[in-house]
Write a protein that holds these residues in place. Structure first.
Motif, PDB file in Angstrom:
ATOM      1  N   GLY A  66       0.817  -1.212   0.000  1.00 35.35           N
ATOM      2  CA  GLY A  66       0.000   0.000   0.000  1.00 35.35           C
ATOM      3  C   GLY A  66       0.845   1.254   0.000  1.00 35.35           C
ATOM      4  N   LEU A  67       2.118   1.115   0.387  1.00 35.71           N
ATOM      5  CA  LEU A  67       3.041   2.245   0.271  1.00 35.71           C
ATOM      6  C   LEU A  67       4.180   1.829  -0.634  1.00 35.71           C
ATOM      7  CD1 LEU A  67       3.209   3.544   3.944  1.00 35.71           C
ATOM      8  CD2 LEU A  67       1.908   4.481   2.032  1.00 35.71           C
ATOM      9  N   TYR A  68       4.735   2.813  -1.323  1.00 35.48           N
ATOM     10  CA  TYR A  68       5.747   2.536  -2.332  1.00 35.48           C
ATOM     11  C   TYR A  68       7.026   3.283  -2.000  1.00 35.48           C
ATOM     12  CZ  TYR A  68       2.002   0.543  -5.174  1.00 35.48           C
ATOM     13  OH  TYR A  68       0.982  -0.232  -5.642  1.00 35.48           O
ATOM     14  N   SER A  69       8.148   2.677  -2.369  1.00 37.02           N
ATOM     15  CA  SER A  69       9.451   3.293  -2.101  1.00 37.02           C
ATOM     16  C   SER A  69       9.784   4.337  -3.166  1.00 37.02           C
ATOM     17  CB  SER A  69      10.542   2.220  -2.095  1.00 37.02           C
ATOM     18  OG  SER A  69      10.695   1.681  -3.404  1.00 37.02           O
TER      19      SER A  69
ATOM     20  N   VAL B  60       8.927   4.680  -7.361  1.00 37.85           N
ATOM     21  CA  VAL B  60       8.334   5.863  -7.996  1.00 37.85           C
ATOM     22  C   VAL B  60       9.267   6.412  -9.070  1.00 37.85           C
ATOM     23  CG1 VAL B  60       7.493   8.214  -7.604  1.00 37.85           C
ATOM     24  CG2 VAL B  60       6.919   6.385  -6.005  1.00 37.85           C
TER      25      VAL B  60
ATOM     26  N   ALA C  16       8.667   4.374 -11.975  1.00 36.71           N
ATOM     27  CA  ALA C  16       7.357   4.678 -12.571  1.00 36.71           C
ATOM     28  C   ALA C  16       7.408   5.994 -13.352  1.00 36.71           C
ATOM     29  CB  ALA C  16       6.292   4.744 -11.487  1.00 36.71           C
ATOM     30  N   ASN C  17       8.193   6.958 -12.854  1.00 39.00           N
ATOM     31  CA  ASN C  17       8.342   8.216 -13.589  1.00 39.00           C
ATOM     32  C   ASN C  17       9.109   7.997 -14.889  1.00 39.00           C
ATOM     33  OD1 ASN C  17       6.961   9.860 -11.838  1.00 39.00           O
ATOM     34  ND2 ASN C  17       8.772  10.583 -10.754  1.00 39.00           N
TER      35      ASN C  17
ATOM     36  N   MET D  45       0.615  -1.383 -12.815  1.00 32.15           N
ATOM     37  CA  MET D  45      -0.697  -1.856 -12.393  1.00 32.15           C
ATOM     38  C   MET D  45      -1.350  -2.635 -13.543  1.00 32.15           C
ATOM     39  SD  MET D  45      -1.545   1.486 -10.088  1.00 32.15           S
ATOM     40  CE  MET D  45      -0.606   1.765  -8.552  1.00 32.15           C
TER      41      MET D  45
ATOM     42  N   GLU E 239      -0.995  -1.160 -17.145  1.00 32.65           N
ATOM     43  CA  GLU E 239      -0.802  -0.336 -18.338  1.00 32.65           C
ATOM     44  C   GLU E 239       0.387  -0.684 -19.229  1.00 32.65           C
ATOM     45  OE1 GLU E 239       0.655  -0.081 -15.121  1.00 32.65           O
ATOM     46  OE2 GLU E 239      -0.770   1.556 -14.765  1.00 32.65           O
TER      47      GLU E 239
ATOM     48  N   GLY F 275      -7.183  12.799  -9.169  1.00 32.36           N
ATOM     49  CA  GLY F 275      -6.193  12.288  -8.238  1.00 32.36           C
ATOM     50  C   GLY F 275      -6.239  10.791  -8.027  1.00 32.36           C
TER      51      GLY F 275
ATOM     52  N   ARG G  80      -7.417  11.990  -0.619  1.00 26.01           N
ATOM     53  CA  ARG G  80      -6.030  11.568  -0.778  1.00 26.01           C
ATOM     54  C   ARG G  80      -5.558  10.784   0.443  1.00 26.01           C
ATOM     55  NH1 ARG G  80      -4.093  15.716  -4.320  1.00 26.01           N
ATOM     56  NH2 ARG G  80      -5.447  15.441  -6.097  1.00 26.01           N
TER      57      ARG G  80
ATOM     58  N   THR H  83       0.894  10.098   3.175  1.00 26.77           N
ATOM     59  CA  THR H  83       1.957   9.165   3.537  1.00 26.77           C
ATOM     60  C   THR H  83       3.120   9.945   4.116  1.00 26.77           C
ATOM     61  OG1 THR H  83       3.000   9.312   1.389  1.00 26.77           O
ATOM     62  CG2 THR H  83       1.366   7.592   1.663  1.00 26.77           C
TER      63      THR H  83
ATOM     64  N   LEU I 265       7.974   7.679   1.506  1.00 26.69           N
ATOM     65  CA  LEU I 265       7.064   6.645   1.027  1.00 26.69           C
ATOM     66  C   LEU I 265       5.944   7.318   0.244  1.00 26.69           C
ATOM     67  CD1 LEU I 265       6.768   4.308   4.128  1.00 26.69           C
ATOM     68  CD2 LEU I 265       8.129   3.972   2.066  1.00 26.69           C
ATOM     69  N   TYR I 266       5.427   6.585  -0.712  1.00 25.58           N
ATOM     70  CA  TYR I 266       4.447   7.163  -1.634  1.00 25.58           C
ATOM     71  C   TYR I 266       3.157   6.356  -1.585  1.00 25.58           C
ATOM     72  CZ  TYR I 266       8.271   9.894  -3.626  1.00 25.58           C
ATOM     73  OH  TYR I 266       9.311  10.772  -3.804  1.00 25.58           O
ATOM     74  N   SER I 267       2.044   7.049  -1.799  1.00 22.42           N
ATOM     75  CA  SER I 267       0.734   6.387  -1.779  1.00 22.42           C
ATOM     76  C   SER I 267       0.446   5.719  -3.117  1.00 22.42           C
ATOM     77  CB  SER I 267      -0.352   7.410  -1.484  1.00 22.42           C
ATOM     78  OG  SER I 267      -0.461   8.322  -2.572  1.00 22.42           O
ATOM     79  N   GLU I 268      -0.534   4.816  -3.090  1.00 27.60           N
ATOM     80  CA  GLU I 268      -0.955   4.152  -4.326  1.00 27.60           C
ATOM     81  C   GLU I 268      -1.476   5.163  -5.348  1.00 27.60           C
ATOM     82  OE1 GLU I 268      -2.551   0.157  -4.141  1.00 27.60           O
ATOM     83  OE2 GLU I 268      -4.326   0.910  -5.189  1.00 27.60           O
ATOM     84  N   ASP I 269      -2.186   6.188  -4.865  1.00 30.29           N
ATOM     85  CA  ASP I 269      -2.683   7.212  -5.796  1.00 30.29           C
ATOM     86  C   ASP I 269      -1.531   7.887  -6.540  1.00 30.29           C
ATOM     87  OD1 ASP I 269      -5.250   6.712  -5.037  1.00 30.29           O
ATOM     88  OD2 ASP I 269      -5.524   8.547  -3.870  1.00 30.29           O
TER      89      ASP I 269
ATOM     90  N   VAL J 152       1.447   6.646  -7.177  1.00 31.09           N
ATOM     91  CA  VAL J 152       2.067   5.705  -8.124  1.00 31.09           C
ATOM     92  C   VAL J 152       1.168   5.507  -9.341  1.00 31.09           C
ATOM     93  CG1 VAL J 152       2.915   3.348  -8.431  1.00 31.09           C
ATOM     94  CG2 VAL J 152       3.427   4.608  -6.334  1.00 31.09           C
ATOM     95  N   ARG J 153      -0.136   5.487  -9.114  1.00 32.13           N
ATOM     96  CA  ARG J 153      -1.065   5.364 -10.255  1.00 32.13           C
ATOM     97  C   ARG J 153      -0.879   6.549 -11.205  1.00 32.13           C
ATOM     98  NH1 ARG J 153      -5.285   4.939  -7.514  1.00 32.13           N
ATOM     99  NH2 ARG J 153      -5.338   2.673  -7.389  1.00 32.13           N
ATOM    100  N   LEU J 154      -0.719   7.744 -10.631  1.00 33.12           N
ATOM    101  CA  LEU J 154      -0.489   8.933 -11.470  1.00 33.12           C
ATOM    102  C   LEU J 154       0.860   8.841 -12.181  1.00 33.12           C
ATOM    103  CD1 LEU J 154      -1.900  11.760  -9.177  1.00 33.12           C
ATOM    104  CD2 LEU J 154      -2.846  10.977 -11.360  1.00 33.12           C
ATOM    105  N   ALA J 155       1.866   8.330 -11.468  1.00 31.12           N
ATOM    106  CA  ALA J 155       3.193   8.208 -12.088  1.00 31.12           C
ATOM    107  C   ALA J 155       3.173   7.192 -13.225  1.00 31.12           C
ATOM    108  CB  ALA J 155       4.239   7.823 -11.042  1.00 31.12           C
ATOM    109  N   ASN J 156       2.372   6.135 -13.076  1.00 32.21           N
ATOM    110  CA  ASN J 156       2.259   5.149 -14.157  1.00 32.21           C
ATOM    111  C   ASN J 156       1.541   5.743 -15.362  1.00 32.21           C
ATOM    112  OD1 ASN J 156       3.577   3.046 -12.941  1.00 32.21           O
ATOM    113  ND2 ASN J 156       1.733   2.035 -12.186  1.00 32.21           N
TER     114      ASN J 156
END
Lengths: 366, 366
Positions: A20-23, A27, A30-31, A118, A120, A262, B14, B17, B21-25, B27-31
């Motif tokens: 649920g949290l990402y490092s 990210v 992902a960027n 996810m 894509e 968002g 939102r 976090t 650490l980053y939220s799923e939201d 990372v979804r935007l970054a993807n």
């Protein structure tokens, strides 16, 4: 020699995070890497610039005028080809769907800390080039050749090991493999492997080596890092694993309605809506059925095959959307009876997750 | 009316976090959104498909054959233009650097939870179209007009408010603004605003409205959501804020050496290496100086201006790389004396972060 072990492994260590949290590393990946926009699944061919990109290392900016493809190893008549030589060969154009082996990784729990796809990492393009097999035959591999390795110009480190990206195929995996110089009718873009790449139809994307510089005929199985260490299905760490090869059956839908910026949550007016999407499988196996879960019941979608062996199949399905919160899912079955699971299959690295897509939709008057 | 408040705000909340650490939201935007690959900063023009993409809502798939741009509001001679009409107008092509206002957001602490750009939301393209101002003059705005609003076809929700993406400019901000139909010599791709978009040179990217459908002459300042709520510099929540407008001075370098896959940490052989990068500022102000921090000392880089008023400037600088761990930084100064800060400027939403880029490099024999 293309593999070097680096003394400076420290900074490569992964930061583990809770689900649920990402490092930050995830990210950053992902960027850097980019996915298809799901709304573009309405199109047969992914618009240029929206095809997913997963590049392990930096994109090499190669010069087509001086680029050479070298045949090496256990060939009796090896040769080199310039891009002019390759452009003069018989041409074939095919629509091919590519998907990253790590697509869906972020939905596997516990999560492997790599590129957090996810849904894509997929796309379909018209690829133009020439078939590989006649060139292999012309170079005349010796009788004891078991594999051919394909080496890219891109170089970097992974787990402290420096290497050019490389992959291999066995003799019986060469059918329909293409040497590609054009994508959607234009010369390959740098990020897609310019000036020359492999396209291995029906396989996960890692097989379609970009920035191709060398094809080596091997009398022993290839032991490149990406072949032996990276792209393996493993239940647990330390296992040798099983190789990742052809695409698993999968489907995606264009999320209906309009998004929240968002969260990407969907909003939709009540009423009749046509859901559309794409389904594909591996190794040229056709899609037999797509089902869409609407309010608890699985409804069979209408299929519109493209006529292309290795390209995704369009599907559509009408939904009478009623006010409230809905979770839509879609799942495909291929002609060999492989069917998408509803929950992600376990894999240590998160490869091959073909679980049914879930799309949350809030229906109410906009 | 283009703004609607939605009853279903809940799912948009939102997830906060901790830093690091980053939220799923996020990372979804970054993807979904995509940045430039920093190695492509070696090129004057960003390769097609690598220009950054920040799309608030879904990409509308518009039909150029039926698309119409409508002039409305306080014009005395309003009209509509088809794409054929627009293509018949005088043509101008300019190289323009665009940057997302949220670029660098992830490096501002505490972090605003939106698209977590680090450095990569920038790109330079050749944009072809026609100048906007003669069309505005032809439509003849009344004397009390203070602003023109620009409306896109893309619709979605943000903080519970449904709206088409829209922005405005005042009468004195129209110089050099272009109505654009082509990018790098080809028709606009869907994700870049096909068939018609605005390019507002020298401004952050939000001003360059995509999928343009309507230009309205307003006798009161525009109160669209993106103008009044979103793109504002704020020190704290609840403030009306100051509008985000022209680009702040900034520079980036191509990270030298080769990467580690997972961390993007750089590895480099000792010795002489040419560092290269790009620098830009807002409103057409030229770059006066770029400095690169090498082993604690700031060294002035060589500049190669492009000759284009609104495109970035190439810079280069030689570094004698010695074995060990290094942090490189670059910072630009523009002709009006604006200089990049070394630490991110504070902004609640993370807009306008033009702090000097940091690149970590491990130098040692590869």
């Amino acid at each position: 020699m293309t593999t070097r072990r680096n003394a400076f492994v420290g900074p490569s260590a992964r930061i583990e995070t809770e689900d649920g949290l990402y490092s930050e590393d995830e990210v950053r990946l992902a960027n850097r890497n980019s996915g298809v926009l799901l709304e573009s699944l309405s199109k047969d061919i992914t618009p240029t610039g929206l095809h997913y990109l997963l590049n392990h290392f930096d994109v090499p900016m190669l010069d087509a005028d001086t680029h050479v493809l070298r045949f090496s190893g256990a060939f009796s008549a090896p040769f080199e080809l310039s891009m002019a030589d390759i452009l003069a060969l018989p041409t074939v154009t095919r629509a091919v769907t590519l998907e990253c082996a790590g697509n869906g990784r972020a939905n596997v729990s516990p999560r492997s800390h790599s590129m957090p796809w996810m849904y894509e990492a997929v796309g379909t393009s018209h690829w133009t080039g020439t078939l590989l097999k006649p060139l292999i035959e012309k170079a005349d591999p010796s009788g004891d050749v078991v594999e051919f390795s394909f080496l890219g110009a891109d170089f970097g480190f992974d787990q402290g090991v420096g290497h050019h990206f490389g992959r291999s195929l066995t003799r019986d995996q060469l059918d329909d493999v293409m040497l590609v110089h054009s994508m959607n009718g234009q010369p390959l873009l740098p990020q897609h492997g310019a000036p020359l790449r492999l396209i291995v139809p029906g396989w996960y994307g890692m097989a379609s080596v970009k920035w191709l510089t060398e094809i080596e005929a091997l009398t022993q199985p290839y032991e490149g890092f990406q072949q032996i260490e990276v792209y393996r299905f493993r239940d647990a760490a330390g296992e040798p694993g099983r190789p990742v090869t052809t695409l698993r059956v999968k489907s995606l839908m264009v999320p209906p309605g309009v998004p929240d910026w968002g969260t990407r949550q969907r909003y939709l007016d009540p009423g009749r809506v046509e859901l559309v999407g794409r389904a594909w499988s591996g190794g040229g196996v056709p899609i037999a059925k797509v089902e869409v879960e609407l309010d608890g019941a699985w409804k069979t979608a209408r299929l519109e095959p493209s006529g292309e062996t290795y390209a995704w199949t369009k599907w559509s399905c009408v939904w009478e959307a009623t006010t409230g919160f809905h979770v839509l899912r879609c799942r495909a079955t291929d002609a060999e009876g492989h069917k998408q699971p509803l929950e992600p299959p376990w894999d240590l690295a998160g490869f091959g997750n073909n679980a049914a897509q879930k799309v949350q939709v809030v229906v109410g008057p906009l």
